[in-house]
Design an enzyme around this catalytic site. Structure first.
Site, mmCIF file in Angstrom:
data_model
loop_
_atom_site.group_PDB
_atom_site.id
_atom_site.type_symbol
_atom_site.label_atom_id
_atom_site.label_comp_id
_atom_site.label_asym_id
_atom_site.label_seq_id
_atom_site.Cartn_x
_atom_site.Cartn_y
_atom_site.Cartn_z
ATOM 1 N N TYR A 1 -2.830 -10.769 10.738
ATOM 2 C CA TYR A 1 -1.687 -10.812 9.813
ATOM 3 C C TYR A 1 -2.117 -11.349 8.450
ATOM 4 C CZ TYR A 1 3.140 -11.310 8.274
ATOM 5 O OH TYR A 1 4.322 -11.176 7.603
ATOM 6 N N ALA B 1 -3.282 7.223 -10.114
ATOM 7 C CA ALA B 1 -3.459 8.099 -8.951
ATOM 8 C C ALA B 1 -4.728 8.964 -9.029
ATOM 9 C CB ALA B 1 -2.232 8.982 -8.775
ATOM 10 N N LYS C 1 -4.053 10.001 -3.466
ATOM 11 C CA LYS C 1 -4.695 10.995 -4.330
ATOM 12 C C LYS C 1 -6.206 10.724 -4.337
ATOM 13 C CE LYS C 1 -0.258 11.707 -5.560
ATOM 14 N NZ LYS C 1 0.397 10.685 -6.334
HETATM 15 C C1 LIG Z 1 1.816 10.336 -6.691
HETATM 16 C C2 LIG Z 1 1.977 9.552 -7.915
HETATM 17 C C3 LIG Z 1 2.764 8.387 -7.953
HETATM 18 C C4 LIG Z 1 3.566 7.910 -6.750
HETATM 19 O O1 LIG Z 1 2.766 7.661 -5.674
HETATM 20 P P1 LIG Z 1 3.242 7.855 -4.133
HETATM 21 O O2 LIG Z 1 2.058 7.407 -3.375
HETATM 22 O O3 LIG Z 1 3.601 9.287 -3.950
HETATM 23 O O4 LIG Z 1 4.428 6.963 -3.943
HETATM 24 C C5 LIG Z 1 2.831 7.695 -9.145
HETATM 25 N N1 LIG Z 1 2.204 8.121 -10.248
HETATM 26 C C6 LIG Z 1 1.432 9.231 -10.262
HETATM 27 C C7 LIG Z 1 0.736 9.645 -11.500
HETATM 28 C C8 LIG Z 1 1.306 9.981 -9.100
HETATM 29 O O5 LIG Z 1 0.577 11.112 -9.117
#
Ligand SMILES: *Cc1c(COP(=O)(O)O)cnc(C)c1O
Length: 463
Positions: A72, A217, A258
């Protein structure tokens, strides 16, 4: 003879995908009310709905999962991830979250208040949502060149320094909690920001005493474009470029789904201890204790490994060349696509593809349905359905562009799949004049309607 380009990986685990018949697909998409989000994944042959969380993990990532520490508090997996972030990005403080929007929720809870303004380069929808939800305003300062799809510009994600300075001048410092630089800029088609622009934005921000955060991302794809396109970076490694990028930021939010090539996860990383402590309170309320915040130990381990692999040149070269391979095939067939190609997706210009359809019949959605019927390929509409209605007039908002986005999952499909996608779209293109109807809405949600909207052909279907 020069050796041709090939992937920088080999495959040791496969997942069968099933081809369907045209008749099956026609029945399935009708039952799905012509909304591709309603399809079951086994009704899809090649899934290009998103590149988020759909990548293939490596053998090393799977191996790292087996060593996950599920304690945890103070798990070794937490420290693995902390070290990876320190080594690759350079920030001392970090908080794990379950995905990117959760990182935004936690950090903006600590930073954004009613009446604030947050300038940036076309904020991503969840980012904008988290700003507007707090009754603050996201102000788009992207360069004008970004909005011309036929113009060739190497860094269409750049911020316009004059637009930015206007915002900084016309609002008191206490109402500008941060500037958000999105790398790459998702909303404008995965377009990168140059190092020069990051440096200048940071300098300007500091002269006004404002912090800069990167919405990160696709930060590694951004670094790849800097290496390939910006003078002075050709000989630098991706990791060197990433380090310099983050020297022009005070913190970041990350969707690890991503460029960190995991199926779920996110984080916040910061330079300031004070802000970290404030954000930690919100992390505990919304996500979990500060050393796991919404992630299992095994997932933090895979993420730490993914950050390392995702910032290797050979991996990025394979990925971005595959996206360009598809883009070039489509161009050869005369299909109108947005240029220059972004890092994670190809965008087909649906208005130029189906010029005879009226905008009221959801042109890009019509193209998405036709491509699905043609070959079981699932793309996503970036057009009028996504744009929703105007909140006050309730009229449809018609964006300048109607796009079909073909997002390419990381390390998942081969170039043979890209060939299938290209020929399928060509077949639709060849019969485009026979596509005589778009769609009309039968049912829609008041907000974010594109996920659940139900459609029917605008003209009566001929049986
Ligand atoms: C995908 C994305 C997000 C949000 O992320 P999640 O993991 O889908 O919640 C925020 N900003 C950008 C530029 C993204 O491509």
């Amino acid at each position: 003879m020069e050796l041709p380009f090939s992937e920088s990986f080999k495959i040791k685990m496969v997942e069968p995908i099933r081809k369907s018949t045209r008749e099956e697909r026609a029945a399935w998409i009708k039952a799905a009310r012509y909304n591709l989000f309603n399809l079951r994944s086994d009704q899809v042959f090649i899934d290009l709905l998103t590149d988020s969380g759909t990548g293939a993990m490596s053998d090393r990532q799977w191996a790292a999962m087996m060593l996950g520490d599920e304690s945890y508090a103070g798990a070794s997996s937490y420290y693995n991830l902390k070290n990876a972030i320190k080594n690759i990005i350079g920030f001392d403080y970090f908080l794990p979250t379950h995905q990117g929007r959760a990182a935004e929720n936690v950090l903006f809870s600590a930073l954004v208040k009613e009446g604030d303004v947050v300038p940036g380069n076309t904020h991503f929808d969840t980012t904008k949502g988290h700003i507007e939800f707090r009754k603050a305003q996201a102000i788009d300062c992207t360069i004008d060149e970004a909005f011309n799809t036929t113009l060739d510009h190497p860094f269409k994600g750049n911020l316009d320094l004059n637009k930015l300075e206007n915002v900084l001048q016309s609002h008191p410092q206490e109402n500008i909690p941060m500037i958000i630089v999105t790398v790459t800029c998702n909303s404008s088609g995965g377009q990168p920001v140059s190092m020069k622009n990051m440096r200048e934005v940071y300098k300007l921000a500091k002269s006004y005493g404002i912090r800069v955060l990167f919405d990160s991302a696709r930060f590694a794809e951004n670094a790849y474009f800097i290496k390939m396109r910006e003078e002075g970076y050709g000989d630098k490694s991706i990791k060197e470029i990433v380090k310099e990028m983050y020297s022009y930021a005070d913190g970041m939010t990350m969707s690890s789904k991503k460029d960190a090539i995991v199926n779920m996860g996110g984080f916040i990383a910061l330079r300031e201890e004070k802000l970290f402590k404030k954000a930690s309170q919100f992390n505990i309320i919304y996500e979990g204790f500060v050393t796991y915040g919404g992630m299992s130990g095994r997932d933090m381990n895979a993420l730490a490994q993914g950050l390392d692999e995702g910032t290797e040149f050979d991996y990025l070269d394979t990925r971005i060349k595959q996206v360009a391979y598809l883009g070039n095939k489509l161009k050869e067939f005369g299909i109108p696509v947005q240029e220059p190609f972004g890092g994670h997706a190809i965008f087909v210009d649906a208005k130029r593809f189906l010029p005879h359809l009226p905008k009221e019949e959801f042109i890009a959605q019509t193209l998405a349905v036709e491509l699905y019927k043609e070959a079981g390929i699932r793309g996503v509409e970036i057009g009028t359905l996504l744009a929703d209605r105007d909140p006050s007039t309730r009229e449809n908002r018609y964006p300048a562009l109607e796009l079909l986005r073909l997002a390419i999952p990381r390390r998942v499909y081969t170039n043979n799949h890209m060939d299938v996608i290209a020929v399928a779209l060509k077949n639709v293109y060849d019969r485009r004049s026979e596509i005589s109807t778009g769609y009309r809405i039968v049912n829609e949600a008041p907000l974010m309607r594109h996920f659940t909207v139900e459609l029917t052909p605008a003209l009566k279907e001929t049986v």
